[in-house]
Scaffold this motif. Structure first.
Motif, PDB file in Angstrom:
ATOM      1  N   HIS A  40       0.608  -1.112  -0.321  1.00 39.02           N
ATOM      2  CA  HIS A  40       0.277  -0.020   0.156  1.00 39.02           C
ATOM      3  C   HIS A  40       0.896   1.529   0.153  1.00 39.02           C
ATOM      4  N   ALA A  41       1.820   1.184   0.957  1.00 33.87           N
ATOM      5  CA  ALA A  41       2.461   2.774   0.434  1.00 33.87           C
ATOM      6  C   ALA A  41       3.364   2.891  -0.647  1.00 33.87           C
ATOM      7  N   VAL A  42       4.124   1.966  -0.865  1.00 35.39           N
ATOM      8  CA  VAL A  42       4.742   1.849  -2.750  1.00 35.39           C
ATOM      9  C   VAL A  42       3.928   1.690  -3.851  1.00 35.39           C
ATOM     10  N   GLY A  43       2.699   1.782  -3.703  1.00 39.46           N
ATOM     11  CA  GLY A  43       1.396   1.865  -4.573  1.00 39.46           C
ATOM     12  C   GLY A  43       1.884   1.282  -5.353  1.00 39.46           C
ATOM     13  N   ALA A  44       2.102  -0.330  -5.665  1.00 37.73           N
ATOM     14  CA  ALA A  44       2.533  -1.510  -5.772  1.00 37.73           C
ATOM     15  C   ALA A  44       1.147  -2.239  -5.909  1.00 37.73           C
ATOM     16  N   GLU A  45       0.738  -3.209  -7.394  1.00 36.26           N
ATOM     17  CA  GLU A  45      -0.311  -3.905  -7.655  1.00 36.26           C
ATOM     18  C   GLU A  45      -0.344  -4.920  -7.303  1.00 36.26           C
ATOM     19  N   SER A  46       0.859  -5.831  -6.593  1.00 34.47           N
ATOM     20  CA  SER A  46       1.600  -6.821  -6.451  1.00 34.47           C
ATOM     21  C   SER A  46       2.560  -6.703  -5.773  1.00 34.47           C
ATOM     22  N   VAL A  47       2.940  -7.416  -4.432  1.00 33.08           N
ATOM     23  CA  VAL A  47       4.345  -8.108  -3.764  1.00 33.08           C
ATOM     24  C   VAL A  47       3.675  -9.053  -3.566  1.00 33.08           C
ATOM     25  N   TYR A  48       6.031 -10.340  -3.940  1.00 33.39           N
ATOM     26  CA  TYR A  48       5.638 -11.609  -3.607  1.00 33.39           C
ATOM     27  C   TYR A  48       6.645 -11.472  -2.871  1.00 33.39           C
ATOM     28  N   LEU A  49       6.404 -12.697  -2.164  1.00 35.94           N
ATOM     29  CA  LEU A  49       7.366 -12.975  -0.746  1.00 35.94           C
ATOM     30  C   LEU A  49       7.707 -14.440  -1.218  1.00 35.94           C
ATOM     31  N   VAL A  50       9.159 -15.054  -1.755  1.00 38.45           N
ATOM     32  CA  VAL A  50       8.795 -16.561  -2.077  1.00 38.45           C
ATOM     33  C   VAL A  50      10.159 -17.495  -0.504  1.00 38.45           C
ATOM     34  N   THR A  51       9.611 -17.796  -0.263  1.00 33.91           N
ATOM     35  CA  THR A  51      10.862 -18.640   0.955  1.00 33.91           C
ATOM     36  C   THR A  51      11.315 -19.487   0.211  1.00 33.91           C
ATOM     37  N   ILE A  52      12.413 -19.950   1.009  1.00 32.32           N
ATOM     38  CA  ILE A  52      13.422 -21.283   0.839  1.00 32.32           C
ATOM     39  C   ILE A  52      13.811 -21.483   2.157  1.00 32.32           C
ATOM     40  N   PRO A  53      13.905 -23.162   2.431  1.00 28.24           N
ATOM     41  CA  PRO A  53      14.099 -23.327   3.733  1.00 28.24           C
ATOM     42  C   PRO A  53      16.012 -23.279   3.961  1.00 28.24           C
TER      43      PRO A  53
END
Length: 773
Positions: free
Chosen positions: A285-298
Motif C-alpha cells: 500500500h505504501a509504495v503503490g504496488a499492484e502485487s507483492v511477492y515473497l518466495v521463501t526457501i528453507p
C-alpha cells in the motif's frame, strides 16, 4: 510679524495653524509676514530673512529667482518645484506657489503670498517606490498588476519567464486573455481569475500550461492596490512550486514508506506467528504496488538451476491490491538467479496483466549477512514516475533486509531452542554435576588476587544447577539451591580452589579438588569451570564437577600396592641379591689368595670378579635406597628432598638446589612418601627427557597449604600433546589425588617446566609421628 500689519482676523486664524510655510512679501521682496511653520521648517525669523535679502534669499536657483522677481513686479502667479536653502544650509525639495495680493491698507503697493510645501517625504517615498519597482522587476517570482479595467499594467521578468511572454506584449492587454490561455480550469474559473474578480486579498494555487505542453503548479498571493482609499487595481505574485510539490510528494512518500517499514518491522519482531500477507500489504500500500511477492526457501533447500520451485521446497506468499489471493505455487522451472524473470513469468501465467504493455517489476534476493539465501521479494506495479521507482528499489532492499533479519533470527531462535532442549536433556541425564554461578556484584578483574578471591566467594550465588549438583549440596531439588549464596551452601570451601581459578585466568581444566569434612572421610572431585568476563568484569561462572572418590581410593590402593611391591623388591634385592654378591666378592678374593700367586692371570681375573661383585653390590644398595628410602621412615620430607638434591647435584654438568623455608615439613607417612615420589619423578624427567642444566626443589608453606615445587630450565613440552601419554606425569597426578593434593604442571617448548603440588595442612600432616620399621 510686524505688529502694525493689519491682517484680517479670519485670514490670520486660517494661516497660522497651517503645516505648510506661508510668506507675504511686498514688491521689493521684503517679507512682511510668515507663519510658525516657516520658522519650524526653514529656520529663519523675519529679521534674519530680510537681512539676508528677503524672499529672494530662499531661492538659489537662478530660474526660480527670476520667476519670483517677475511675480513681484508683474503680478504673476506660478507653481514650481525647486530646492530651498534653509538657515542652517540644508537644501530641501519644495513646491513653491505664488499669488498676487492687491493693494490695501496693510500693503499699500500690493504684494504676493508665497506658499512653500516641503516635498522631502514625497521624494523619499518616490525613491523607495522606484527602488521597489526595480527590485520587483528583477525578482524570480512572477509579479503582475491589473487595473480596475482588467488591463495588465505591470509585468516583471519573473512573469515573462513563467508565462513565456514579453512584457512589451502583455502591458495593456486584458488579463482574461492570459488567464484563458495559461491557467488550467475545469468548470469553475481558476483561482487567479476568481481572486481578480473579487478584488480581495487571497492566497491559493493554480496550474499553468506552458508552450511545450508541460504543466507547472504555482502559488498565488493577490493584494488589492489602493490610492487614498480608492481601488486602483490588483497586484498578483506567483511562485512556481512544481519542484516544491514534487519534493513534498517525495517527502510524503518517504514518510509513508518509512512508516510502513516501521510497521513491517514491528510485525516481524512481534511474538507469535508472523502474518506475511499483512506485512506485504503494509508495504505494498505504501509504495503503490499492484502485487507483492515473497518466495521463501528453507535453509536446507538452497535453489539449483533448472529445478522447479516445488522441488526446491519453496513456498509463496502473494499480496494483491485488488484482494485476489494465490492458492498455490506455480510449477515453472527458472534460473532463480534472475528474480525479475520469475516475477514476469508468474504475472503472465497467473493472468495478472497490468495496464502498461510491459509491466514494471522489481525483485531482490533475501540474503543474510553470511549470504544464506532465504528467498526472493518482488513488487509489480503500473506506470510510475521514475523517481518513485528509485525510492521503491531502496524500500525493496530494506524490506528484504528486514525479512532476512527475521528469518535469520527465527532460525537462530529455533536452533537456540533445540540447543537449550539438548542442554536441558544433557544436564538432566548426565552423571556430572552442572552449575552456574552469578555474581550479584561483578568482579573487577584488575584487583589483587586476594581481593578477587574474597569478592568472588562473598557475592556468588547459584543461578542454575542440575539434580546431581543439588544432591552434592545435600538438597532435594535444584530449586532449593538456585539464588542461594555460595558461601552459605559451601561454608568449608577450600579457598585454594578459588585462587587456582583466578590464577588460571578464570578457568579450571580437570582440576582435582578434595573436600575435607571433620565428620566424614574426604571426598575427591574433578572440576571444570570457565568464567564470563565482560568489559573487564567477571559476571558469571559455568562449571561442572564429578566425584572421583572411588577412583582416587582405587588409585591410592594401586599406588600403595606399587609402593609395597617396590619395598618388597628392594628388600629382596638387599637381602637376597646383595648377600649373594657379597658372597661372590669374598669367595673371589679368597680364591685369588689361596690358589694363585700375585702376577698370575688367574690372580688378576679372580680380583676382577671381586671388584665387579663389589660394584654390583653397591648398585643394588643404591637401587634399594631408591625403592625404599629409609630416611622417610625416621625423618621428615625435607631431609629426603635434600638428599635428592645432593645426589642429583653430584652428577656432571647439572646443578640441583633445595630451597626450604626452615619450618615447613611433612611427617604423615603416606603424604611424605607420595610427595617424595613426585619430586623423584620430576627430577628424573628433568634429567632424562628435558636435558635440564638446573633444577630447583622448593618446600614451603603457602597460606594453609604445603607447597612442593620442582622447576627446571629444560626443553619443556606441549602439555596437550603429552596429556594421557606419559606414565610418569600420570603417576604424579595419581599420587597427588591419593593424598588430596592439587598438582599443576606448567610447561611449553623452550620454556622449561614447573610442577606445583599443594597439600592442605592438617594436624596429622605436619606432626612428627613415631618412626616406622
Amino acid at each position: 510679524m510686524p505688529q502694525d500689519l493689519p491682517l484680517p482676523p479670519p485670514l490670520l486664524g486660517a494661516v497660522e495653524p497651517l503645516r505648510d510655510a506661508v510668506l507675504i512679501a511686498d514688491p521689493d521682496g521684503t517679507v512682511v509676514y510668515h507663519n510658525p511653520a516657516f520658522v519650524d521648517r526653514y529656520g529663519y525669523d523675519l529679521a534674519t530673512l530680510n537681512a539676508a535679502g528677503g524672499l529672494l534669499a530662499l531661492f538659489p536657483e537662478p530660474d526660480v529667482s527670476a520667476r519670483i522677481r517677475s511675480a513681484l513686479r508683474h503680478d504673476a502667479t506660478f507653481t514650481q518645484e525647486t530646492n530651498l536653502c534653509t538657515h542652517d544650509g540644508q537644501i530641501l525639495p519644495t513646491r513653491v506657489s505664488t499669488r498676487f495680493l492687491p493693494e490695501d491698507d496693510a500693503l499699500p503697493r500690493g504684494g504676493i503670498v508665497c506658499t512653500l510645501v516641503d516635498l522631502s517625504d514625497q521624494h523619499r517615498t518616490r525613491e523607495q517606490l522606484r527602488l521597489q519597482a526595480q527590485i520587483i522587476a528583477q525578482i524570480e517570482e512572477a509579479v503582475l498588476a491589473v487595473d480596475t479595467q482588467g488591463l495588465i499594467t505591470f509585468f516583471n521578468r519573473g512573469a515573462e519567464a513563467l508565462y513565456q511572454a514579453h512584457a512589451a506584449e502583455m502591458l495593456g492587454q486584458p488579463v482574461d486573455v492570459l488567464l484563458a490561455q495559461r491557467h488550467v480550469h475545469d468548470g469553475p474559473p481558476s483561482f487567479l481569475a476568481q481572486a481578480l474578480e473579487a478584488g480581495i486579498a487571497a492566497e491559493g494555487e493554480d496550474l499553468i500550461v506552458l508552450d511545450d505542453g508541460r504543466r507547472c503548479e504555482v502559488s498565488i498571493k493577490v493584494k488589492p492596490l489602493r490610492e487614498k482609499g480608492i481601488p486602483i487595481g490588483t497586484l498578483a505574485i506567483l511562485r512556481e512550486i512544481t519542484e516544491k510539490k514534487r519534493q513534498e510528494a517525495r517527502i510524503r512518500h518517504r514518510i509513508q514508506v518509512e512508516t510502513a517499514l516501521a510497521e513491517a518491522s514491528r510485525l516481524l519482531v512481534s511474538s507469535g506467528e508472523v502474518d506475511f500477507d499483512r506485512v506485504l500489504g503494509v508495504v505494498g500500500h505504501a509504495v503503490g504496488a499492484e502485487s507483492v511477492y515473497l518466495v521463501t526457501i528453507p535453509p536446507d533447500h538452497q535453489p539449483l538451476l533448472e529445478s522447479s520451485a516445488t522441488d526446491q521446497g519453496m513456498s509463496l506468499t502473494v499480496w494483491h491490491r485488488d484482494g485476489h489471493t494465490t492458492d498455490d505455487w506455480w510449477p515453472i522451472s527458472l534460473d532463480t538467479r534472475d528474480p525479475e524473470e520469475w516475477l514476469r513469468e508468474h504475472a503472465r501465467l497467473r493472468g495478472h496483466r497490468l495496464d502498461s504493455p510491459e509491466p514494471s517489476a522489481l525483485a531482490v534476493p533475501v540474503l543474510s549477512h553470511e549470504d544464506m539465501l532465504y528467498g526472493y521479494l518482488g513488487f509489480e506495479y503500473g506506470d510510475r514516475p521514475r523517481e518513485e521507482l528509485d525510492e521503491d528499489i531502496r524500500v525493496l532492499n530494506l524490506l528484504g533486509d528486514l525479512l532476512a533479519t527475521y528469518f535469520e533470527r527465527n532460525f537462530a531462535e529455533q536452533a537456540l531452542r533445540e540447543s537449550e532442549e539438548r542442554y536441558r536433556t544433557f544436564i538432566s541425564t548426565t552423571t556430572e554435576a552442572v552449575w552456574r554461578l552469578e555474581l550479584t556484584r561483578p568482579l573487577v578483574t584488575d584487583q589483587p588476587p586476594e581481593q578477587q578471591a574474597a569478592h568472588l566467594y562473598e557475592y556468588s550465588i547459584f543461578g542454575e544447577c542440575n539434580q546431581v549438583m543439588a544432591r552434592l549440596l545435600q538438597a532435594d531439588d535444584p530449586a532449593d539451591v538456585v539464588h542461594r549464596p555460595l558461601a552459605q551452601l559451601l561454608p568449608r570451601l577450600d579457598r585454594g580452589l578459588i585462587d587456582a581459578f583466578i590464577r588460571e585466568g578464570y578457568t579450571l581444566h580437570n582440576h582435582d579438588y578434595t573436600a575435607v569434612h571433620p565428620e566424614s572421610s574426604p571426598k575427591h572431585y574433578v572440576i571444570n569451570a570457565v568464567g564470563t568476563v565482560h568489559q573487564g568484569r567477571l559476571i558469571r561462572i559455568w562449571g561442572s564437577c564429578i566425584e572421583v572418590t572411588e577412583r582416587v581410593e582405587l588409585e591410592r590402593r594401586m599406588v600403595a600396592a606399587l609402593e609395597d611391591q617396590q619395598q618388597r623388591i628392594g628388600r629382596d634385592l638387599h637381602d637376597g641379591v646383595g648377600q649373594l654378591l657379597t658372597g661372590i666378592r669374598m669367595l673371589s678374593a679368597n680364591l685369588a689368595e689361596r690358589h694363585f700367586r700375585e702376577g698370575d692371570d688367574g690372580y688378576e681375573q679372580a680380583h676382577k670378579v671381586s671388584r665387579f661383585a663389589n660394584e654390583a653390590s653397591q648398585r643394588v644398595r643404591e637401587i634399594y635406597r631408591g625403592l625404599t628410602p629409609a630416611q622417610l621412615y625416621y625423618e621428615g620430607l625435607s631431609a629426603a628432598l635434600e638428599e635428592i638434591a645432593y645426589n642429583t647435584n653430584a652428577l656432571p654438568n647439572l646443578s640441583c638446589a633445595f630451597v626450604h623455608d626452615g619450618n615447613t615439613d611433612v611427617w604423615e607417612r603416606e603424604a611424605k612418601l607420595h610427595l617424595y615420589r613426585i619430586a623423584q619423578e620430576a627430577v628424573n624427567n628433568a634429567l632424562k627427557h628435558a636435558r635440564a642444566q638446573s633444577v630447583v626443589i622448593t618446600l614451603r608453606t603457602q597460606n594453609d597449604h604445603v607447597l612442593l615445587q620442582i622447576e627446571d630450565d629444560g626443553r619443556g613440552f606441549e602439555q596437550q600433546e603429552r596429556r594421557g601419554k606419559s606414565l610418569g606425569l600420570d603417576s604424579m597426578q595419581y599420587r597427588a589425588r591419593a593424598i588430596g593434593a592439587n598438582l599443576t604442571i606448567h610447561s611449553s617448548p623452550g620454556e622449561g617446566t614447573v610442577i606445583r603440588c599443594l597439600v592442605p595442612i592438617t594436624p596429622a600432616l605436619t606432626t612428627p609421628d613415631q618412626p616406622g620399621p
